[in-house]
Design a protein around this motif. Structure first.
Motif, short mmCIF file in Angstrom:
data_model
loop_
_atom_site.label_atom_id
_atom_site.label_comp_id
_atom_site.label_asym_id
_atom_site.label_seq_id
_atom_site.Cartn_x
_atom_site.Cartn_y
_atom_site.Cartn_z
N UNK A 136 35.59 30.21 56.88
CA UNK A 136 35.63 29.62 55.54
C UNK A 136 34.84 30.48 54.56
N UNK A 137 33.71 31.00 55.00
CA UNK A 137 32.90 31.86 54.15
C UNK A 137 33.61 33.16 53.82
N UNK A 138 34.27 33.76 54.81
CA UNK A 138 35.00 35.00 54.56
C UNK A 138 36.19 34.76 53.63
N UNK A 139 36.81 33.58 53.77
CA UNK A 139 37.90 33.22 52.87
C UNK A 139 37.40 33.12 51.43
N UNK A 140 36.19 32.60 51.28
CA UNK A 140 35.57 32.47 49.96
C UNK A 140 35.40 33.84 49.30
N UNK A 141 34.91 34.84 50.05
CA UNK A 141 34.75 36.18 49.50
C UNK A 141 36.10 36.81 49.20
N UNK A 142 37.08 36.57 50.08
CA UNK A 142 38.41 37.13 49.87
C UNK A 142 39.02 36.60 48.58
N UNK A 143 38.83 35.32 48.31
CA UNK A 143 39.34 34.74 47.07
C UNK A 143 38.78 35.45 45.85
N UNK A 144 37.49 35.73 45.88
CA UNK A 144 36.84 36.35 44.73
C UNK A 144 37.28 37.80 44.54
N UNK A 145 37.23 38.61 45.58
CA UNK A 145 37.60 40.02 45.45
C UNK A 145 39.09 40.17 45.12
N UNK A 146 39.94 39.34 45.76
CA UNK A 146 41.37 39.41 45.47
C UNK A 146 41.65 38.93 44.05
N UNK A 147 40.91 37.91 43.61
CA UNK A 147 41.08 37.42 42.25
C UNK A 147 40.74 38.48 41.21
N UNK A 148 39.68 39.26 41.48
CA UNK A 148 39.31 40.35 40.57
C UNK A 148 40.42 41.39 40.51
N UNK A 149 40.97 41.76 41.67
CA UNK A 149 42.01 42.77 41.71
C UNK A 149 43.28 42.28 41.03
N UNK A 150 43.60 40.98 41.19
CA UNK A 150 44.76 40.42 40.52
C UNK A 150 44.58 40.46 39.00
N UNK A 151 43.38 40.15 38.55
CA UNK A 151 43.11 40.19 37.11
C UNK A 151 43.26 41.61 36.57
N UNK A 152 42.80 42.58 37.34
CA UNK A 152 42.87 43.97 36.90
C UNK A 152 44.29 44.52 36.93
N UNK A 153 45.18 43.84 37.64
CA UNK A 153 46.57 44.30 37.71
C UNK A 153 47.42 43.83 36.55
N UNK A 154 46.89 42.93 35.72
CA UNK A 154 47.68 42.39 34.61
C UNK A 154 48.00 43.47 33.58
N UNK A 155 47.03 44.32 33.26
CA UNK A 155 47.25 45.38 32.26
C UNK A 155 48.39 46.30 32.68
N UNK A 156 48.43 46.65 33.97
CA UNK A 156 49.50 47.51 34.46
C UNK A 156 50.86 46.83 34.34
N UNK A 157 50.90 45.52 34.61
CA UNK A 157 52.17 44.79 34.52
C UNK A 157 52.64 44.67 33.08
N UNK A 158 51.70 44.46 32.15
CA UNK A 158 52.06 44.29 30.74
C UNK A 158 52.44 45.62 30.10
N UNK A 159 51.64 46.66 30.34
CA UNK A 159 51.80 47.92 29.61
C UNK A 159 52.63 48.96 30.35
N UNK A 160 52.90 48.76 31.64
CA UNK A 160 53.65 49.77 32.38
C UNK A 160 54.94 49.21 33.00
#
Length: 307
Positions: free
Chosen positions: A264-288
Motif C-alpha cells: 500500500x505504501x509503494x502504491x502511494x509513492x507510485x501514485x505521486x510519481x506517476x501523477x507528476x509524469x502525467x501532468x508533465x505530459x500535458x504540454x506535449x499532448x497540447x503543443x505537439x
C-alpha cells in the motif's frame, strides 16, 4: 513494393536511433561508476526517450510564426527539465520535500499551458477588451501568487511526523490544483471560448481556429483526468495512510523521507510519481500531438480533394 521498402527503412532507422540512445546511457552509467541496477538504467532510458520526444516537439514549434510558438517552446523546455528531475528523484533516497516541489511545479506547468493559450492562442484574432476581462486577468495573477506561496510554504512544511506521515504540503498543492481547475473552467465559460473568435472565411483563419479548438479540448480533457487522479492521491495519502494503514508508510530517522513497509505504501509513492509524469505530459499532448494529428488530417483531406 517501394512503399513497403520505405517503411522498413524508416522502422530500421528508428530502431537504430533507440539502440544508440541505449548504448549512450549504459556507457555513461559505467563511466560514472554508479551502482545502478537494470531497473535504474531502464528508468533513465524512459526519461531519455521522453526528453527526446519533447525536444522534437520544440523543433516543430521553432519554425512556426504563431504567437504561441515562444510560450510553447518555453513550456516544453521546462517540462523536459522536470522530467529529468523526477527521473533522478527515483534514483535517490526519495525525500519528501523534493517530491512536493516537483508535484507543485507540475501543477503550475499545467496552469501555464492555459495562460499561454489564453494570452497568445493559436488563433490570431481573439477579441480583447470584453467585459469581464479584468476579472479574468485578476484571477490568473492571483493563481500565480498562490502557486508561489504554496511552493515556498509547502517546501518548509514538507516533513514526516509520527501519526501524520502525509504532510499538509501535498494537500495544499492538490487543493490548489483543483481550485485552479475550477477557476479555469469558469474562465473558459466566461471569456475563453470559440464564440469570442473571429470566424472569417479565410483558410488560414479556419486552420488556426481548428487548432485552437483542438488544443483547448485536449487541455481540458487532460485536466479532468488529472483532477480525478490528484483527488485519489489526497484520499489515499490523508485518510488511508494517516488513519487506516498507519504502518504502511513510516518516517525515517531524520523525518524528511518515507519508509515503505507494505505494498500500500509503494502504491502511494507510485501514485505521486506517476501523477507528476502525467501532468508533465500535458504540454506535449497540447503543443505537439494535437498539431501532428491535425496535420495528418489535413494531408488526408488534401489528398482526397486531389483525387
Amino acid at each position: 513494393k517501394p512503399s513497403f521498402q520505405n517503411s522498413i527503412e524508416v522502422v530500421g532507422s528508428k530502431l537504430q536511433e533507440i539502440m544508440t540512445i541505449i548504448d549512450d546511457i549504459i556507457e555513461a552509467v559505467y563511466d560514472a561508476d554508479f551502482d545502478f541496477d537494470f531497473k535504474g538504467i531502464f528508468t533513465l532510458l524512459k526519461a531519455a526517450l521522453t526528453a527526446r520526444g519533447i525536444h522534437n516537439a520544440t523543433l516543430k514549434w521553432s519554425d512556426s510564426q504563431s504567437s504561441l510558438a515562444k510560450p510553447a517552446i518555453r513550456l516544453l523546455g521546462l517540462n523536459a527539465i522536470l522530467v529529468i528531475l523526477i527521473t533522478l528523484y527515483k534514483l535517490t533516497r526519495r525525500e519528501i520535500a523534493p517530491l512536493f516541489v516537483l508535484q507543485c511545479l507540475s501543477h503550475y506547468s499545467n496552469f501555464l499551458i492555459f495562460v499561454a493559450l489564453a494570452g497568445f492562442g493559436s488563433h490570431p484574432k481573439i477579441k480583447k477588451g470584453k467585459r469581464g476581462d479584468r476579472r479574468i486577468g485578476l484571477a490568473i495573477w492571483t493563481l500565480h501568487f498562490l502557486y508561489a506561496v504554496v511552493l515556498v510554504l509547502g517546501f518548509m512544511w514538507a516533513e514526516c511526523a509520527e501519526g501524520n506521515v502525509y504532510p499538509i504540503s501535498f494537500l495544499m498543492s492538490d487543493a490548489l490544483f483543483l481550485a485552479s481547475y475550477a477557476m479555469l473552467l469558469f474562465v473558459k465559460k466566461r471569456g475563453f471560448d470559440v464564440k469570442d473568435l473571429d470566424h472569417s472565411d479565410d483558410d488560414a483563419n479556419k486552420e488556426d481556429l481548428e487548432l485552437f479548438e483542438a488544443q483547448v479540448a485536449v487541455f481540458f480533457s487532460q485536466q479532468r483526468i488529472l483532477a480525478i487522479w490528484h483527488s485519489m492521491e489526497m484520499i489515499l495519502g490523508y485518510i488511508l495512510l494517516n488513519h487506516l494503514f498507519e504502518e504502511a508508510v513510516t518516517c525515517d530517522e531524520n523525518n524528511d523521507a518515507w519508509v515503505f513497509n507494505f505494498k500500500v505504501g509503494k502504491l502511494f509513492l507510485l501514485l505521486h510519481t506517476y501523477g507528476v509524469k502525467q501532468s508533465l505530459g500535458v504540454a506535449s499532448k497540447v503543443f505537439f500531438k494535437t498539431v501532428s494529428k491535425l496535420e495528418k488530417k489535413r494531408m488526408k483531406e488534401s489528398k482526397k480533394k486531389g483525387e
